[in-house]
Design a protein around this motif. Structure first.
Motif: not given
Length: 146
Positions: A30-52
């Motif tokens: 899941a992390l590799l799928r989410e990554a753009a150029d090997r960078v994963v952005d999980l900042r809350p303001e990015q949204g789109g992800k369940d908090t859990l």
């Protein structure tokens, strides 16, 4: 209990266990799928992800950080190392081999090996002397044995 509830509970347990696993997990995929150029952005303001789910991914990233396979470049943004997948796959294989060796030793009434294990590219200073108590496959498809 409802079979669907049991299935959900089992899946949740597997995901939680995967947070600290020393092998390549579905969370890593899941992390590799989410990554753009090997960078994963999980900042809350990015949204789109369940908090859990975001919390679970953050916990997995913390485990990867301890293994030097991910670095937090700024709060909520993580850089994944290129060797993440092969390293985790090798660690998982190593763990499987150790478990199989311990099962074989126990099955033959031996508590543990008399000397430390030598795995992968370890350089041995003294020869290995002993007996083979069991053999098994590391990878049945490639016909690799341990």
């Amino acid at each position: 209990m409802d079979p669907r509830a049991l299935a959900r509970e089992a899946a949740a347990g597997a995901i939680v266990a995967g947070m600290t696993e020393l092998s390549f997990t579905t969370l890593d995929r899941a992390l590799l799928r989410e990554a753009a150029d090997r960078v994963v952005d999980l900042r809350p303001e990015q949204g789109g992800k369940d908090t859990l789910f975001r919390s679970v991914l953050m916990a997995r990233l913390d485990t990867l950080r301890r293994l030097a396979l991910a670095d937090e470049i700024e709060p909520g943004r993580w850089q994944l190392q290129p060797e993440l997948e092969p390293t985790l796959r090798a660690l998982g294989e190593r763990g499987d081999i150790i478990k199989a060796m311990n099962r074989a030793l126990t099955g033959h009434g031996l508590d543990r090996a008399e000397t430390p294990f030598a795995l992968h590219d370890d350089v041995l200073e003294t020869p290995v002397i002993g007996r083979v108590v069991d053999k098994g496959f590391v990878d049945e498809l490639a016909d690799r044995m341990h």
